[in-house]
Design an enzyme around this catalytic site. Sequence first.
Site, short mmCIF file in Angstrom:
data_model
loop_
_atom_site.label_atom_id
_atom_site.label_comp_id
_atom_site.label_asym_id
_atom_site.label_seq_id
_atom_site.Cartn_x
_atom_site.Cartn_y
_atom_site.Cartn_z
N HIS A 196 0.69 -1.30 0.08
CA HIS A 196 0.07 0.13 -0.07
C HIS A 196 0.92 1.37 -0.01
O HIS A 196 2.17 1.10 0.37
CB HIS A 196 -0.69 0.32 1.33
CG HIS A 196 -2.22 -1.10 1.41
ND1 HIS A 196 -2.34 -1.73 2.25
CD2 HIS A 196 -2.99 -1.13 0.50
CE1 HIS A 196 -3.39 -2.50 2.05
NE2 HIS A 196 -3.95 -2.00 1.05
N CYS B 186 -3.28 0.31 10.02
CA CYS B 186 -4.06 -0.66 9.38
C CYS B 186 -5.22 -1.05 10.28
O CYS B 186 -6.44 -1.46 9.93
CB CYS B 186 -3.44 -2.04 9.03
SG CYS B 186 -2.14 -1.77 8.04
C1 CIR Z 1 -3.97 -8.00 3.13
O1 CIR Z 1 -2.99 -8.29 2.43
O2 CIR Z 1 -5.10 -7.26 2.90
C2 CIR Z 1 -3.67 -7.89 4.61
N1 CIR Z 1 -2.90 -9.17 4.89
C3 CIR Z 1 -2.68 -6.63 5.31
C4 CIR Z 1 -3.63 -5.58 5.13
C5 CIR Z 1 -2.73 -4.22 5.74
N2 CIR Z 1 -3.51 -3.21 5.61
C6 CIR Z 1 -3.08 -1.99 5.51
O3 CIR Z 1 -1.75 -1.95 5.35
N3 CIR Z 1 -3.83 -1.03 5.40
#
Ligand code: CIR
Length: 262
Positions: free
Chosen positions: A166, A253
């Site tokens: 991201h 997150c």
């Molecule tokens: C994903 O790949 O969607 C999750 N394992 C990790 C999401 C992390 N979210 C973020 O950085 N906002």
Amino acid sequence: MERMPTPFLALTRDVAPSMVDCELTHLARTPIDVARARIQHAGYERLLAALGCTVRRVDSAPSYPDSVFIEDTAVVFDEIAILTRPGAASRRGEVPAVEAALAGLRPIARISDPATLDGGDVFVVGRRVFVGRTGRTNAEGIAQLEELLAPYGYLVEGVTVTGCLHLKSAATALDEATVLCNPAWVDPAAFAPLRTIAVHPDEPMGANILRIGTGLLYDEAYPRTRSRLEDHGYAMQLVDASELAKAEGAVTCCSLILRTLA
Ligand code: CIR
């Protein structure tokens, strides 16, 4: 006696027992200790409270492995909350419970098919809204966000991101004038004229910091970057988020931060 409202509301979500089956893009799968992740998550919530948040947990979603990463399901401004359409199809079912939690707090809008957008790709400095072009957020997602935010005077700026999940893996704001970033994953010029501070090269994942008002919450795993920040005069609360990091998550997150409006 009436209780004084805190300046912020933090929406969080429980660590799902299925987190071991999380999406992974840039990381190899390693065993995740869910019980330990829960303890770390509770420590994170305590720090949110210490930084001025009322912490409210959205209904848990045991069958959604990534539901603890609530940031990806919405982007919240003082004027409007925008529900996302997450780039990973496995995560789209996380959104309705977040919508229910946001109802009554902000007018609601949504990103819709064929657009995709993850909240982890968006950060705001003043009226500038930086949005990552990533595997999770497509051009249509950026265009829809721009259209939804234009009436409020926000300027949406697409930012090219390479090598990480991201935009907020590569850059986050430290304050209204400064961005912490990993120049290997994002060109610092994208944020000009804001000042940028680079992570220590040994700590590529260290660009994710959570800003709550003037407070900062940071992962203790990045001591070299932390000392750079301290040299610049920043103080931060530290959390151990090592199990959440194995699921490719970081400190921003795990919450949606809303300013409490009068
Ligand atoms: C994903 O790949 O969607 C999750 N394992 C990790 C999401 C992390 N979210 C973020 O950085 N906002």
